[in-house]
Design an enzyme around this catalytic site. Structure first.
Site, PDB file in Angstrom:
ATOM      1  N   GLU A 267       9.099  24.418   8.481  1.00 44.23           N
ATOM      2  CA  GLU A 267       8.889  22.976   8.635  1.00 44.23           C
ATOM      3  C   GLU A 267      10.182  22.220   8.974  1.00 44.23           C
ATOM      4  OE1 GLU A 267       7.918  24.731   6.097  1.00 44.23           O
ATOM      5  OE2 GLU A 267       5.745  24.510   5.805  1.00 44.23           O
ATOM      6  N   ASP A 309      34.035  18.924  43.429  1.00 37.60           N
ATOM      7  CA  ASP A 309      35.034  18.455  44.380  1.00 37.60           C
ATOM      8  C   ASP A 309      36.280  18.058  43.595  1.00 37.60           C
ATOM      9  OD1 ASP A 309      35.917  17.454  47.001  1.00 37.60           O
ATOM     10  OD2 ASP A 309      35.833  15.516  46.011  1.00 37.60           O
TER      11      ASP A 309
END
Length: 531
Positions: A267, A309
């Site tokens: 649970e 980049d």
């Protein structure tokens, strides 16, 4: 189309075709957001466990499980709604404006009110409000990273005609919605607006993407299935053992088997996962990142390779002046003589022959990073930027050209009550120094010698080999039109694009260690010389 633009009546008529906005995805209702929280098999398993617990008389356990489920649903719903509000607030903040000519008058309007045929004026610092066909350009450079991913500004030229078959990055006579003007000026006619623009097409494709589960959701779904099957199998095995081996009554056996199956379900797992992801979202928000769906924050943890980049991504795309060459010497900023007449002329020239601007509203420089570097240097070093620029008025220029590799401005300079016309030229040293017949040093102006040329050129090469971008400056006085001959050589300014804070500094580049070995040498990977 004349440069008088549309009339107000024409604009109102064309506005009936639609507004210049991108269609947003369908907004989720509160009910659909809540329903999505229950889509997890683990939560459904917990709901089933709570129902079974209550039916078998374990009311307290059932209520606890329900509380756990509701806590997960509430946290997930609140997080998604909060992120949606933040995104909506960003859209309102980023609503841009456009300078257009209507009824022959230059005026600024909300970009959303643009219509096809509007005549738009672009200048450094402005976001392109729609797809335009350029009619006039003056050293115009546009950052199209939002559209093409290319972080280096693209030079635009209204005379280089293109068509729909030309790749986006090569359309020099077009500018596109959501890109940023970094340098120069331009004027153009609106061709496409809203969803019909290139960025609008991309936005439309994004709305068509099917929702995919994150790696964590897939793992949790897999665990839920395993636990569900295991619970059923154990329930059957326990029931069979109690009936056939221990001869336990059927009702009692059924209760024991169901309780055992429910006990298998963890649970607390869903709550722990939700709390951990929420903590991750809070950490991301501190870094100015908005996460709309709670499970998405885990996706970064599943990334193995990042392709990036360099310029503007690993580095700041904010050039910084780190070295000067004047009077035959290459000097660090801290080594500059405070009373150097040559440096005063060098700095004035780089600020005058410069299309970048400083915005007092934002406190930032606007324009090409190479040019903003000199403005930033003058302000950071408190060298009287405003005092210098107050006395300089430009009234003519020769824009930068990639063939000449230079730009020249003709300025009216007021100094000590005397007004002079001065032409300042900046550019690549090999283009500038060959047009100089004199040189400025601390003793005054003298004839330039071959030794001066060699020393300046070698210094420029050494700076370039340390991954620095180098610009030369020269000037001449008394012109009424800008000229690029018989000039006086002043010196060099060298810049570097520093890495973003927290970045990995690998290699042995310029003295701060910014660049790896092949950048430090000043060579490209293909062996050609860096310019």
């Amino acid at each position: 189309m004349s440069n008088k633009g549309l009339t107000t009546a024409e604009a109102l008529e064309r506005a009936k075709q639609g507004k210049n906005v991108l269609t947003q995805g369908k907004k989720k209702s509160l009910f659909s957001v809540i329903a999505e929280q229950f889509a997890s098999p683990l939560l459904l398993l917990l709901v089933a466990a709570s129902v079974i617990s209550i039916m078998t008389g374990e009311i307290v356990d059932g209520i606890i499980i329900i509380v756990v489920v509701l806590a997960n649903v509430i946290i997930g719903t609140v997080q998604e709604l909060s992120a949606e509000k933040s995104v909506e607030a960003l859209r309102r903040i980023n609503a841009s404006t456009a300078v257009v000519i209507r009824d022959g008058v230059e005026t600024e309007i909300p970009a959303a009110d643009l219509v096809v045929g509007d005549y738009v004026i672009l200048e450094a610092g402005r976001v392109v409000p729609a797809d335009l066909a350029l009619e006039q350009t003056s050293s115009l450079k546009v950052n199209e990273s939002a559209l093409t991913g290319e972080s280096v500004a693209v030079e635009k030229d209204c005379n280089e005609k293109s068509d729909e078959k030309t790749p986006l990055g090569d359309r020099k006579d077009k500018v596109f919605m959501s890109t940023l003007v970094e340098y120069g000026r331009g004027e153009g006619v609106v061709e496409k607006i809203g969803d019909h623009t290139e960025i609008g097409k991309i936005s439309g494709m994004l709305h068509q993407i099917e929702k995919q589960e994150t790696p964590l959701q897939k793992n949790l779904d897999s665990i839920s299935k395993v636990l569900g099957i295991a619970g059923v199998v154990l329930c059957i095995v326990m029931f069979a053992c109690q009936i056939f081996i221990y001869r336990t009554p059927v009702i009692e056996t059924l209760m024991i088997s169901i309780a055992f199956a429910v006990a298998v379900i963890p649970e607390g797992l869903a709550t722990v996962v939700t709390l951990v992801l929420t903590a991750g979202i809070q950490e991301m928000s501190k870094r100015n990142a908005i996460v709309k769906q709670i499970h998405a924050v885990e996706t970064l943890g599943a990334v193995n390779v990042i392709c990036s980049d360099k310029t503007g991504t690993l580095t700041q795309n904010r050039m910084t002046v780190v070295k000067w060459y004047l009077a035959g010497e290459a000097l660090e900023p801290e080594e500059l003589p405070t009373d150097s007449k040559v440096f005063a002329r060098l700095l004035e020239g780089f600020l005058a022959c410069n299309d970048a601007k400083y915005s007092e509203e934002t406190g930032e420089e606007i324009g090409d990073p190479t040019e903003t570097a000199f403005i930033k240097y003058a302000k950071d070093k408190e060298l009287g930027y405003y005092d210098i620029m107050r006395d300089i008025t430009r009234f003519d220029e020769i824009p930068f050209d990639s063939d000449r590799k230079m730009m020249t401005t003709l300025d009216r300079v007021e100094r000590n009550g005397e007004i002079k016309n001065i032409s300042y030229t900046k550019g690549a040293i090999d283009s500038v120094i060959v047009r100089c017949d004199r040189i400025l040093d601390e003793d005054g102006i003298r004839e330039i010698t071959n030794e001066d040329v060699v020393r300046a050129t070698q210094s420029a090469d050494l700076m370039s080999s340390d991954a620095l971008r180098v610009l030369a400056l020269a000037y001449r006085e008394g012109d009424t039109v800008p000229q690029e001959k018989d000039m006086i050589f002043v010196g060099l300014g060298a810049m570097i694009d520093p890495p973003k804070e927290g970045g990995h500094r690998q290699g042995t580049g310029y003295r701060h260690g910014y660049f790896p070995e092949h950048f430090r040498r000043g060579d490209r990977r293909d062996g050609s010389r860096r310019v």
